[in-house]
Design an enzyme around this catalytic site. Structure first.
Site, short mmCIF file in Angstrom:
data_model
loop_
_atom_site.label_atom_id
_atom_site.label_comp_id
_atom_site.label_asym_id
_atom_site.label_seq_id
_atom_site.Cartn_x
_atom_site.Cartn_y
_atom_site.Cartn_z
N CYS A 86 -4.55 -6.25 -5.73
CA CYS A 86 -3.89 -7.51 -5.38
C CYS A 86 -3.86 -7.70 -3.86
CB CYS A 86 -2.48 -7.51 -5.93
SG CYS A 86 -1.54 -8.97 -5.48
N CYS A 90 -0.74 -9.28 -2.48
CA CYS A 90 0.42 -8.40 -2.31
C CYS A 90 0.23 -7.46 -1.12
CB CYS A 90 0.63 -7.53 -3.56
SG CYS A 90 0.39 -8.37 -5.12
N ASP A 91 -0.97 -6.96 -0.92
CA ASP A 91 -1.15 -5.80 -0.03
C ASP A 91 -1.98 -6.06 1.23
OD1 ASP A 91 0.31 -4.37 -1.86
OD2 ASP A 91 -1.46 -3.64 -2.95
#
Ligand code: NAP
Length: 337
Positions: free
Chosen positions: A139, A142-143
């Protein structure tokens, strides 16, 4: 609203399909219960710009879109359990009572709508699991911020891979897209966007063989293999994002309803009916082909209507509380609770 002894509808899952099924069944006065999981909202919670959901001409980010889905279902009285369903028992007879469990809490119900969606597919190569959270991710949304000015890699050749690469390119020093073929499955518009970005590079046809840690225990490099010559290539990267598609989350119902070779739940014809009376399935859990938020929402609608019609038309089902007599359309126009 209080919980009845036997629910009319329990919806398992909370992506566009689950929440849309909740919206329709709550507007039909069926007082649905959604078991939405801890990470409610499904895969769209991990997405940035959603430009292809109708009604948002300027686009919308995934998390606020899912919040709107949830709020709209809640407005009509949907109840939520923000926890995982842990077990499902399905009756075999028309009118039978099913059970959905959250640990030792049993929820009896006349109908079940399965909408558990799909999860990121894994490459299943050495280092992938071991380096999860230390360089390997599924992801970028997200990261990506962990990889500012660092070299990164995306694995995959579909729209997800392009979307992840475009997002990541705003953070990383460079993004290498690794794909196993020369041709890409991604749509032309996404591919062209990725190709126009200077710090995106391309390595084809290669497949990852291993992700290797450095001295500090974090990802140091990806070992790739040329798909036809078998030549090996080590590429130093701080982060690798795997975007090779999705797997249906049908584990809870394996053996209870029919699933195909890839684990997608099989439904009858154009309906959302499974082989169990009163059990319906919708969204990415059943859909090999389209897997769009809008198609998932559409199939959530179908599941809700199939569940309503089952409750109305199955003589063995005792008239469920809240189920109006007469025309279905009347129920659809009911005032919010
Ligand atoms: P996808 O279209 O199925 O693409 C998966 C990619 O991963 C393919 O290129 C595939 O290669 C590759 N792959 C699969 N297994 C692999 C393996 N074991 N090793 C190496 N590579 C592997 O999945 P997706 O990109 O997640 O897209 C799913 C759906 O969502 C599509 O309908 C897509 O259009 C849609 N989507 C749309 C947007 C958008 O419009 N903004 C964004 C994301 C997703 P092959 O091509 O060789 O099979």
């Amino acid at each position: 609203m209080t919980s009845p002894d036997i629910e009319n509808v329990v919806i398992v899952g909370s992506g566009p399909a689950g929440y849309t099924a909740a919206l329709y069944t709550s507007r039909a006065n069926l007082n649905p219960l959604v078991i939405e999981g801890f990470m409610w909202g499904g895969l769209l919670q991990q997405t940035t710009d959603v430009e292809n959901y109708p009604g948002f001409p300027d686009g919308i980010e995934g998390p606020p879109l899912m919040q709107r889905f949830r709020d709209q279902a809640e407005r009509f009285g949907t109840r939520f359990i923000t926890d995982q369903a842990t077990k499902i028992d399905l009756a075999d007879e028309p009118g039978g009572v099913h059970s959905v469990w959250v640990d030792d809490e049993e929820h009896k119900t006349r109908t079940v709508i399965l909408a558990m969606g799909a999860e990121h597919k894994k490459l299943a190569v050495p280092g992938e699991d071991e380096l999860g959270g230390r360089g390997v991710s599924y992801c970028a949304t997200c990261d990506a911020a962990f990889f500012k000015e660092k070299p990164t890699m995306i694995v995959g050749g579909g729209d997800s891979a392009m979307e992840e690469a475009i997002f990541l390119s705003k953070f990383a020093s460079k993004v290498v897209i690794v794909h196993r073929r020369e041709e890409f499955r991604a749509s032309r518009i996404m591919l062209d966007r990725a190709r126009s970005i200077d710090n995106i590079e391309w390595l084809t046809p290669y497949v990852p063989e291993e992700f290797v840690a450095g001295d500090g225990g974090s990802l140091d490099h990806a070992r790739l293999r040329h798909a036809s010559s078998d030549e090996q290539l080590d590429v130093p990267v701080a982060g690798v994002f795997i975007a090779i598609g999705h797997e249906p989350q049908s584990q809870l119902v394996t053996g209870l309803v029919d699933v195909d070779d890839e684990g997608y739940v099989i439904t009858e014809g154009r309906s959302t009916r499974t082989r169990r009376p009163g059990v319906f399935a919708a969204g990415d859990l059943v859909d090999h082909t389209y897997r769009q938020a809008v198609t998932a929402a559409g199939s959530g609608t179908q599941a809700a209507l199939d569940a309503e019609w089952y409750l109305r038309d199955t003589p063995e089902v005792a008239t469920p509380p809240g189920m109006p007599d007469g025309d279905l359309a009347e129920a659809q126009w009911a005032e919010p609770a």
